[in-house]
Design an enzyme around this catalytic site. Structure first.
Site, PDB file in Angstrom:
ATOM      1  CG  ASP A 231      -2.191   0.819   1.052  1.00 47.98           C
ATOM      2  OD1 ASP A 231      -1.814   2.154   0.836  1.00 47.98           O
ATOM      3  OD2 ASP A 231      -3.438   0.501   1.416  1.00 47.98           O
TER       4      ASP A 231
ATOM      5  CB  SER B 290     -17.931  -0.973  -8.343  1.00 47.93           C
ATOM      6  OG  SER B 290     -18.899  -0.161  -7.982  1.00 47.93           O
ATOM      7  CB  ALA B 291     -23.132  -2.308  -7.852  1.00 41.68           C
ATOM      8  CB  THR B 292     -20.456   1.910 -10.169  1.00 38.87           C
ATOM      9  OG1 THR B 292     -20.523   3.091 -10.897  1.00 38.87           O
ATOM     10  CG2 THR B 292     -18.837   1.392 -10.815  1.00 38.87           C
TER      11      THR B 292
ATOM     12  CE1 TYR C 252     -13.725   3.332  -8.187  1.00 43.29           C
ATOM     13  CE2 TYR C 252     -15.964   3.442  -8.365  1.00 43.29           C
ATOM     14  CZ  TYR C 252     -15.116   2.866  -7.880  1.00 43.29           C
ATOM     15  OH  TYR C 252     -15.139   1.782  -7.034  1.00 43.29           O
TER      16      TYR C 252
ATOM     17  CE  LYS D 212     -12.942  -0.267  -8.796  1.00 44.80           C
ATOM     18  NZ  LYS D 212     -11.717  -0.992  -8.336  1.00 44.80           N
TER      19      LYS D 212
ATOM     20  CE1 TYR E 155     -15.472  -6.632  -3.581  1.00 46.02           C
ATOM     21  CE2 TYR E 155     -14.624  -4.239  -3.213  1.00 46.02           C
ATOM     22  CZ  TYR E 155     -14.454  -5.756  -3.289  1.00 46.02           C
ATOM     23  OH  TYR E 155     -13.153  -6.143  -3.157  1.00 46.02           O
TER      24      TYR E 155
HETATM   25  P1  NAD Z   1      -9.490   2.440   0.023  1.00 47.11           P
HETATM   26  O1  NAD Z   1      -8.926   3.829  -0.699  1.00 47.11           O
HETATM   27  O2  NAD Z   1      -9.828   2.622   1.398  1.00 47.11           O
HETATM   28  O3  NAD Z   1      -8.177   1.522  -0.048  1.00 47.11           O
HETATM   29  C1  NAD Z   1      -7.508   1.588  -1.245  1.00 47.11           C
HETATM   30  C2  NAD Z   1      -6.168   1.590  -0.863  1.00 47.11           C
HETATM   31  O4  NAD Z   1      -5.292   1.319  -2.113  1.00 47.11           O
HETATM   32  C3  NAD Z   1      -5.688   2.668  -0.046  1.00 47.11           C
HETATM   33  O5  NAD Z   1      -4.983   2.284   1.315  1.00 47.11           O
HETATM   34  C4  NAD Z   1      -4.461   3.238  -0.871  1.00 47.11           C
HETATM   35  O6  NAD Z   1      -3.553   4.077  -0.115  1.00 47.11           O
HETATM   36  C5  NAD Z   1      -4.073   2.128  -1.818  1.00 47.11           C
HETATM   37  N1  NAD Z   1      -3.476   2.637  -3.049  1.00 47.11           N
HETATM   38  C6  NAD Z   1      -3.991   3.355  -4.089  1.00 47.11           C
HETATM   39  N2  NAD Z   1      -3.322   3.313  -5.209  1.00 47.11           N
HETATM   40  C7  NAD Z   1      -1.997   2.641  -4.962  1.00 47.11           C
HETATM   41  C8  NAD Z   1      -0.906   2.317  -5.569  1.00 47.11           C
HETATM   42  N3  NAD Z   1      -0.900   2.976  -6.814  1.00 47.11           N
HETATM   43  N4  NAD Z   1      -0.245   1.472  -4.851  1.00 47.11           N
HETATM   44  C9  NAD Z   1      -0.272   1.275  -3.805  1.00 47.11           C
HETATM   45  N5  NAD Z   1      -1.418   1.261  -3.090  1.00 47.11           N
HETATM   46  C10 NAD Z   1      -2.429   2.256  -3.543  1.00 47.11           C
HETATM   47  O7  NAD Z   1     -10.751   2.089  -0.809  1.00 47.11           O
HETATM   48  P2  NAD Z   1     -11.388   0.857  -0.189  1.00 47.11           P
HETATM   49  O8  NAD Z   1     -13.144   1.443  -0.016  1.00 47.11           O
HETATM   50  O9  NAD Z   1     -11.108   0.012   0.607  1.00 47.11           O
HETATM   51  O10 NAD Z   1     -11.811   0.266  -1.740  1.00 47.11           O
HETATM   52  C11 NAD Z   1     -10.939  -0.953  -2.196  1.00 47.11           C
HETATM   53  C12 NAD Z   1     -11.262  -1.404  -3.420  1.00 47.11           C
HETATM   54  O11 NAD Z   1     -12.745  -1.733  -3.811  1.00 47.11           O
HETATM   55  C13 NAD Z   1     -11.059  -0.116  -4.631  1.00 47.11           C
HETATM   56  O12 NAD Z   1     -10.510  -0.613  -5.910  1.00 47.11           O
HETATM   57  C14 NAD Z   1     -12.250   0.478  -4.805  1.00 47.11           C
HETATM   58  O13 NAD Z   1     -12.427   0.901  -5.976  1.00 47.11           O
HETATM   59  C15 NAD Z   1     -13.227  -0.679  -4.875  1.00 47.11           C
HETATM   60  N6  NAD Z   1     -14.756  -0.410  -4.184  1.00 47.11           N
HETATM   61  C16 NAD Z   1     -14.955   0.389  -3.146  1.00 47.11           C
HETATM   62  C17 NAD Z   1     -16.363   0.439  -2.728  1.00 47.11           C
HETATM   63  C18 NAD Z   1     -16.474   1.343  -1.743  1.00 47.11           C
HETATM   64  O14 NAD Z   1     -17.728   1.973  -1.693  1.00 47.11           O
HETATM   65  N7  NAD Z   1     -15.719   1.579  -0.777  1.00 47.11           N
HETATM   66  C19 NAD Z   1     -17.205  -0.135  -3.833  1.00 47.11           C
HETATM   67  C20 NAD Z   1     -16.932  -0.752  -4.908  1.00 47.11           C
HETATM   68  C21 NAD Z   1     -15.597  -1.102  -5.305  1.00 47.11           C
HETATM   69  C1  UD1 Z   2     -22.047   5.979  -5.173  1.00 49.49           C
HETATM   70  C2  UD1 Z   2     -21.622   6.379  -6.266  1.00 49.49           C
HETATM   71  C3  UD1 Z   2     -20.957   5.061  -7.250  1.00 49.49           C
HETATM   72  C4  UD1 Z   2     -19.998   4.397  -6.426  1.00 49.49           C
HETATM   73  C5  UD1 Z   2     -20.662   4.208  -4.803  1.00 49.49           C
HETATM   74  C6  UD1 Z   2     -19.622   3.555  -4.063  1.00 49.49           C
HETATM   75  C7  UD1 Z   2     -22.782   8.247  -7.298  1.00 49.49           C
HETATM   76  C8  UD1 Z   2     -23.810   8.922  -8.289  1.00 49.49           C
HETATM   77  N1  UD1 Z   2     -22.742   7.183  -7.388  1.00 49.49           N
HETATM   78  O1  UD1 Z   2     -23.088   5.355  -5.219  1.00 49.49           O
HETATM   79  O2  UD1 Z   2     -20.666   5.319  -8.651  1.00 49.49           O
HETATM   80  O3  UD1 Z   2     -19.735   3.227  -6.926  1.00 49.49           O
HETATM   81  O4  UD1 Z   2     -21.083   5.490  -4.267  1.00 49.49           O
HETATM   82  O5  UD1 Z   2     -18.510   4.397  -3.599  1.00 49.49           O
HETATM   83  O6  UD1 Z   2     -21.922   9.151  -6.852  1.00 49.49           O
HETATM   84  N2  UD1 Z   2     -27.435  10.049  -0.357  1.00 49.49           N
HETATM   85  C9  UD1 Z   2     -28.014  11.361   0.379  1.00 49.49           C
HETATM   86  N3  UD1 Z   2     -27.277  11.854   0.987  1.00 49.49           N
HETATM   87  C10 UD1 Z   2     -26.076  12.163   0.995  1.00 49.49           C
HETATM   88  C11 UD1 Z   2     -25.147  11.055   0.214  1.00 49.49           C
HETATM   89  C12 UD1 Z   2     -26.054  10.056  -0.231  1.00 49.49           C
HETATM   90  O7  UD1 Z   2     -29.209  11.337   0.385  1.00 49.49           O
HETATM   91  O8  UD1 Z   2     -25.377  13.050   1.479  1.00 49.49           O
HETATM   92  C13 UD1 Z   2     -28.090   8.866  -0.740  1.00 49.49           C
HETATM   93  C14 UD1 Z   2     -28.038   8.935  -2.065  1.00 49.49           C
HETATM   94  O9  UD1 Z   2     -28.843   9.691  -3.007  1.00 49.49           O
HETATM   95  C15 UD1 Z   2     -28.291   7.445  -2.626  1.00 49.49           C
HETATM   96  C16 UD1 Z   2     -27.931   6.861  -1.132  1.00 49.49           C
HETATM   97  O10 UD1 Z   2     -28.048   7.855  -0.172  1.00 49.49           O
HETATM   98  O11 UD1 Z   2     -29.704   7.097  -2.473  1.00 49.49           O
HETATM   99  C17 UD1 Z   2     -26.588   5.934  -1.009  1.00 49.49           C
HETATM  100  O12 UD1 Z   2     -25.676   7.021  -1.726  1.00 49.49           O
HETATM  101  P1  UD1 Z   2     -23.808   6.964  -1.707  1.00 49.49           P
HETATM  102  O13 UD1 Z   2     -23.309   6.179  -0.534  1.00 49.49           O
HETATM  103  O14 UD1 Z   2     -23.189   7.878  -2.401  1.00 49.49           O
HETATM  104  O15 UD1 Z   2     -24.044   5.397  -2.699  1.00 49.49           O
HETATM  105  P2  UD1 Z   2     -24.441   5.470  -4.173  1.00 49.49           P
HETATM  106  O16 UD1 Z   2     -25.187   6.470  -4.629  1.00 49.49           O
HETATM  107  O17 UD1 Z   2     -25.131   3.968  -4.583  1.00 49.49           O
END
Ligand code: NAD
Ligand code: UD1
Length: 330
Positions: free
Chosen positions: A31, A124-126, A149, A153, A177
């Site tokens: 990391d 990601s579900a995105t 972003y 993915k 996720y």
């Molecule tokens: P996070 O930012 O907490 O963790 C990612 C880690 O990767 C960080 O500690 C960062 O320092 C490290 N990192 C980034 N670029 C790097 C590089 N070039 N070399 C070495 N380390 C590096 O994020 P997270 O929430 O733990 O997410 C983990 C993964 O899951 C990510 O790929 C993210 O896109 C994916 N993901 C997250 C979510 C979410 O909502 N948290 C949802 C869907 C997918």
């Molecule tokens: C968002 C991102 C998505 C990403 C995901 C995880 C957008 C449009 N989508 O999804 O691409 O993969 O985060 O990182 O940014 N909400 C509020 N007030 C707030 C924040 C959120 O009402 O201040 C609502 C939103 O409208 C939504 C729900 O809470 O209905 C969840 O929001 P959020 O946590 O941002 O997740 P996603 O929208 O699912």
């Protein structure tokens, strides 16, 4: 197994390290601390009672990835490292494409050179985009992503498919996720985003702790249970366990799984649960919809259950309790 965990000090990576260690896997963490703190390593050692080999390297630098593989006999890689802030990716697309793609390409190339063929990738579900449905199954395929972003993915998923098509000896598991939230019950590790959070749960916590004044609820005129947006919130410990099941049980080849609870929760249901279980107040006001938001989405997690033997075990109450416990500790 000896597993390299990239991004292993981040939110999901750190919880996954704990669950892998609980199953006696040997773990190497890399990391660059871009979005995490070195103190997380101590917390991991405290929680598990184990020591971990740690490299503070940027894996977008291929020479660094090569040196890790030369120094260690690695069996599998779980690849979390990457940038993940949706809004920032719109402002700084090159930074996102560069880091997320470069780091993945480096890993794949070096894995190939060293004969390591087992990879789990954080998607990601995105990647589904908005397909006009509520429940998403893996066979629906990718839709149109709405920010750089999300596009990284989708692009990485495509790269992994092409790599597998060219060489069927790869074992690649893509995990999509839904909305990861919550924290470890110890309160030692959790989600601590820099600046003002975009996502709902971290925002709720900042309001509950008085660091931010009021939550803006983005719309109450959706066709949902109470008009507010509905999502599939998954406890990060359940999510972490999904990675252990994937590394142990995924069939050979290239496989894609949704990791979600299969249950939709509205914004107000989450806020109410948070207030009740923790006995705190979360001030909120209803504002307009956020551009790009959909009314409702959640996972169909049946495939992960059938093929990996994984499903979520924790409740929304657990999510709210553990998230708040972490916030209070930090
Ligand atoms: P996070 O930012 O907490 O963790 C990612 C880690 O990767 C960080 O500690 C960062 O320092 C490290 N990192 C980034 N670029 C790097 C590089 N070039 N070399 C070495 N380390 C590096 O994020 P997270 O929430 O733990 O997410 C983990 C993964 O899951 C990510 O790929 C993210 O896109 C994916 N993901 C997250 C979510 C979410 O909502 N948290 C949802 C869907 C997918
Ligand atoms: C968002 C991102 C998505 C990403 C995901 C995880 C957008 C449009 N989508 O999804 O691409 O993969 O985060 O990182 O940014 N909400 C509020 N007030 C707030 C924040 C959120 O009402 O201040 C609502 C939103 O409208 C939504 C729900 O809470 O209905 C969840 O929001 P959020 O946590 O941002 O997740 P996603 O929208 O699912």
């Amino acid at each position: 197994m000896r597993i390299l965990v990239t991004g292993g000090l981040g939110f999901i990576g750190s919880h996954t390290v704990v669950e892998l260690a609980n199953q006696n896997h040997e773990i190497i963490i890399v990391d660059n601390l871009y979005n995490s703190k070195i103190e997380v390593l101590e917390s991991l050692e405290k929680i598990t009672g184990k020591k971990f080999k740690f490299y503070q390297y940027d894996i977008a630098d291929k020479t660094k990835v090569e040196s890790i593989f030369s120094e260690n006999k690695i069996d599998a890689v779980i690849h979390f490292a990457g940038y993940k802030a949706v809004g920032e990716s719109v402002q700084k697309p090159l930074m996102y494409y560069s880091n997320n793609l470069r780091s993945t390409l480096n890993l794949l190339e070096v894995m190939k050179e060293h004969g390591v063929n087992k990879l789990i990738f954080s998607s990601s579900a995105t990647v589904y985009g908005d397909q006009g449905v509520r429940k998403y199954t893996e066979d629906m395929g990718r839709g149109t992503t709405t920010n750089p972003y999300g596009t990284t993915k989708a692009m990485i998923e495509k790269i992994l498919e092409d790599v597998y098509t060219a060489d069927n000896s790869w074992n690649i598991t893509i995990l999509r996720y839904f909305n990861p939230v919550g924290a470890h019950e110890s309160g030692l590790i959790g989600d601590n985003p820099n600046g003002i959070p975009n996502n709902l749960m971290p925002y709720v916590m900042r309001v509950a702790s008085g660091k931010l004044e009021c939550l803006s609820v983005f719309g109450n005129d959706y066709q949902t249970v109470d008009g507010t947006g509905v999502r599939d919130y998954i406890h990060v410990v359940d999510l972490a366990k999904g990675h252990v099941k994937a590394i142990e049980n995924a069939p050979d080849g290239l496989n894609v799984y949704n990791l979600g609870s299969g249950k939709g929760i509205s914004v107000l249901e989450l806020v109410n649960c948070f207030e009740q279980i923790n006995g705190v107040k979360v001030n909120y006001k209803i504002v307009g919809r956020r551009p790009g938001d959909v009314a409702e989405n959640y996972a169909d997690p049946t495939k992960a259950w059938n093929e990996l033997g994984w499903k979520t075990e924790k409740t929304l109450e657990d999510i709210c309790k553990d998230a708040w416990n972490f916030e209070k500790n930090n």
